[in-house]
Design a protein around this motif. Sequence first.
Motif, PDB file in Angstrom:
ATOM      1  N   LYS A 249       0.824  -1.215   0.000  1.00  0.00           N
ATOM      2  CA  LYS A 249       0.000   0.000   0.000  1.00  0.00           C
ATOM      3  C   LYS A 249       0.857   1.264   0.000  1.00  0.00           C
ATOM      4  CE  LYS A 249      -3.520   2.439   2.720  1.00  0.00           C
ATOM      5  NZ  LYS A 249      -4.325   2.432   3.968  1.00  0.00           N
ATOM      6  N   ASP A 250       1.933   1.252   0.785  1.00  0.00           N
ATOM      7  CA  ASP A 250       2.778   2.442   0.934  1.00  0.00           C
ATOM      8  C   ASP A 250       3.827   2.605  -0.165  1.00  0.00           C
ATOM      9  OD1 ASP A 250       1.386   3.009   3.224  1.00  0.00           O
ATOM     10  OD2 ASP A 250       2.886   2.218   4.598  1.00  0.00           O
ATOM     11  N   TYR A 251       4.375   1.484  -0.653  1.00  0.00           N
ATOM     12  CA  TYR A 251       5.512   1.568  -1.582  1.00  0.00           C
ATOM     13  C   TYR A 251       5.304   0.825  -2.898  1.00  0.00           C
ATOM     14  CZ  TYR A 251       7.941   3.167   2.630  1.00  0.00           C
ATOM     15  OH  TYR A 251       8.314   3.860   3.760  1.00  0.00           O
ATOM     16  N   GLY A 252       4.179   0.123  -3.010  1.00  0.00           N
ATOM     17  CA  GLY A 252       3.963  -0.669  -4.212  1.00  0.00           C
ATOM     18  C   GLY A 252       4.782  -1.957  -4.180  1.00  0.00           C
ATOM     19  N   ALA A 253       4.790  -2.669  -5.298  1.00  0.00           N
ATOM     20  CA  ALA A 253       5.518  -3.940  -5.365  1.00  0.00           C
ATOM     21  C   ALA A 253       7.000  -3.752  -5.110  1.00  0.00           C
ATOM     22  CB  ALA A 253       5.291  -4.603  -6.720  1.00  0.00           C
ATOM     23  N   ALA A 254       7.551  -2.601  -5.505  1.00  0.00           N
ATOM     24  CA  ALA A 254       8.983  -2.351  -5.324  1.00  0.00           C
ATOM     25  C   ALA A 254       9.375  -2.371  -3.856  1.00  0.00           C
ATOM     26  CB  ALA A 254       9.363  -1.002  -5.942  1.00  0.00           C
ATOM     27  N   GLY A 255       8.444  -1.978  -2.976  1.00  0.00           N
ATOM     28  CA  GLY A 255       8.735  -1.977  -1.541  1.00  0.00           C
ATOM     29  C   GLY A 255       9.021  -3.355  -0.998  1.00  0.00           C
ATOM     30  N   LEU A 256       8.444  -4.384  -1.611  1.00  0.00           N
ATOM     31  CA  LEU A 256       8.664  -5.759  -1.168  1.00  0.00           C
ATOM     32  C   LEU A 256      10.043  -6.271  -1.568  1.00  0.00           C
ATOM     33  CD1 LEU A 256       5.145  -7.219  -2.057  1.00  0.00           C
ATOM     34  CD2 LEU A 256       6.012  -6.683   0.232  1.00  0.00           C
ATOM     35  N   PHE A 257      10.738  -5.486  -2.381  1.00  0.00           N
ATOM     36  CA  PHE A 257      12.086  -5.879  -2.808  1.00  0.00           C
ATOM     37  C   PHE A 257      13.133  -4.864  -2.379  1.00  0.00           C
ATOM     38  CE2 PHE A 257       9.316  -8.396  -5.423  1.00  0.00           C
ATOM     39  CZ  PHE A 257       9.970  -9.618  -5.496  1.00  0.00           C
ATOM     40  N   LYS A 258      12.800  -4.056  -1.355  1.00  0.00           N
ATOM     41  CA  LYS A 258      13.772  -3.118  -0.813  1.00  0.00           C
ATOM     42  C   LYS A 258      14.918  -3.889  -0.153  1.00  0.00           C
ATOM     43  CE  LYS A 258      13.175   1.289  -1.390  1.00  0.00           C
ATOM     44  NZ  LYS A 258      14.277   2.144  -1.859  1.00  0.00           N
ATOM     45  N   GLY A 259      16.142  -3.541  -0.506  1.00  0.00           N
ATOM     46  CA  GLY A 259      17.292  -4.247   0.037  1.00  0.00           C
ATOM     47  C   GLY A 259      17.708  -5.424  -0.815  1.00  0.00           C
ATOM     48  N   ILE A 260      17.172  -5.516  -2.037  1.00  0.00           N
ATOM     49  CA  ILE A 260      17.470  -6.665  -2.892  1.00  0.00           C
ATOM     50  C   ILE A 260      18.930  -6.700  -3.316  1.00  0.00           C
ATOM     51  CG2 ILE A 260      16.823  -5.502  -5.039  1.00  0.00           C
ATOM     52  CD1 ILE A 260      16.171  -9.213  -4.162  1.00  0.00           C
ATOM     53  N   VAL A 261      19.573  -5.522  -3.460  1.00  0.00           N
ATOM     54  CA  VAL A 261      20.985  -5.512  -3.890  1.00  0.00           C
ATOM     55  C   VAL A 261      21.895  -6.133  -2.829  1.00  0.00           C
ATOM     56  CG1 VAL A 261      22.957  -4.040  -4.472  1.00  0.00           C
ATOM     57  CG2 VAL A 261      20.721  -3.594  -5.504  1.00  0.00           C
ATOM     58  N   PRO A 262      21.865  -5.660  -1.561  1.00  0.00           N
ATOM     59  CA  PRO A 262      22.687  -6.349  -0.559  1.00  0.00           C
ATOM     60  C   PRO A 262      22.246  -7.794  -0.337  1.00  0.00           C
ATOM     61  CG  PRO A 262      21.296  -4.670   0.468  1.00  0.00           C
ATOM     62  CD  PRO A 262      21.240  -4.435  -1.002  1.00  0.00           C
ATOM     63  N   ARG A 263      20.953  -8.077  -0.517  1.00  0.00           N
ATOM     64  CA  ARG A 263      20.472  -9.452  -0.376  1.00  0.00           C
ATOM     65  C   ARG A 263      21.044 -10.332  -1.485  1.00  0.00           C
ATOM     66  NH1 ARG A 263      15.767 -12.556   0.308  1.00  0.00           N
ATOM     67  NH2 ARG A 263      16.539 -14.709   0.467  1.00  0.00           N
TER      68      ARG A 263
END
Length: 286
Positions: A249-263
Motif C-alpha cells: 500500500k505504501d511503496y507498491g511492489a517495489a517496496g517488497l524488494f527493498k534491500g534486494i541488492v545487498p540481499r
Amino acid sequence: VMGPPSGKGYKDVRNGAVLQMVEAASLGLPFEVWKTRMGRFRNEGNVVAFRNVYSTAGGGVRGVAAFWAGMGPKMFESATKGAVLMVAKESIIEVCHGAGLSPMLSGVLGGAGGGVCQTVVMGPCTYLVTAAVTGDKSKTMTQIVSETWKAKGVKGFYPGGSAVAFRQATNWASRQGFTEGVRTQMKKIKYGDASAKLSPLEEAACGIIGGSFACWNHPFEVARIEMQARARAGESALSMMGVFRMVYKDYGAAGLFKGIVPRLLLGIWQTLFMVSGANIIKERLK
C-alpha cells in the motif's frame, strides 16, 4: 547413551559451523546489516542506506564497525545454523539420491528441510541483529536480551517466526536446487557427463548463478525485518500477510524488494560457502 557425533555426521557439523562463521565474519554480516537497514527504512536507496549505516554510528572506525553490529549473536547463529543446515541438508539429499531423485530435486528438498530446521536457532539471533541495526544504538546487546526476556520471555525472541521459516525453507531450497541444476547442466555441456567433476572455479560460478536466482523470495525477508523491528520498537504486531499489505500500500511492489541488492550479494556469498564450498570439501574428502 548417545555419544558425540562421529564420522560423516561429525564432519558435517564441523564443516557447516566453520563455513557459516567464516561467511558471516567476512562479508556476510556487513551485507546483512545493509540489507536490514533497507528492509526497515524503505525510503532509503542502496547508497543512502549504506552511508547511513556508517554515519549513524559516528563515522570513522565506529562507522566501519557498525557494519558488524550484532557480531556476538551472529557468530552463535552462524555456528549453530551452519551445523544444523549441513547435517539436515546433506542427510536429506543422501536419502533423496538413494531414492533415485534427480540432483536438482534432491537439492530442493534437502535445502528446504535444512532451512526449516535452522529456524529454531535463527529466530532469536536475527531478532537481536535487527534490534542492533534498527533500534536504539545506546543499548548494549546484553540490555536488549535482558529487556526482551523481562517483557515477553522466550516468545519475545521469535517475532516474525513465520517469515523466518518461509524465508529459510525457500532460501536453501532455491540456493541448493538452482545450484545443483546449474552444476548438472555445466557438467553435461562442458564434459558431456552429468557425473563429471567440476573445478573449484566452476563450482563457484554455479554458486553465483544459483545464489542470484534464489533471491526471488525477498518479500519474506522484508516481512521478517519489519516484524522483528516493530516488536523491538514496541509497535503493534502485524502478521506476515499484514506486512505485505502495508508495504504494498505504501511503496507498491517495489517496496517488497527493498534491500534486494545487498540481499543478492549476501545470497551469492552464502551460496559460495554453504553449497559450492560444501561440494568442494566433499570432493576433497573422497
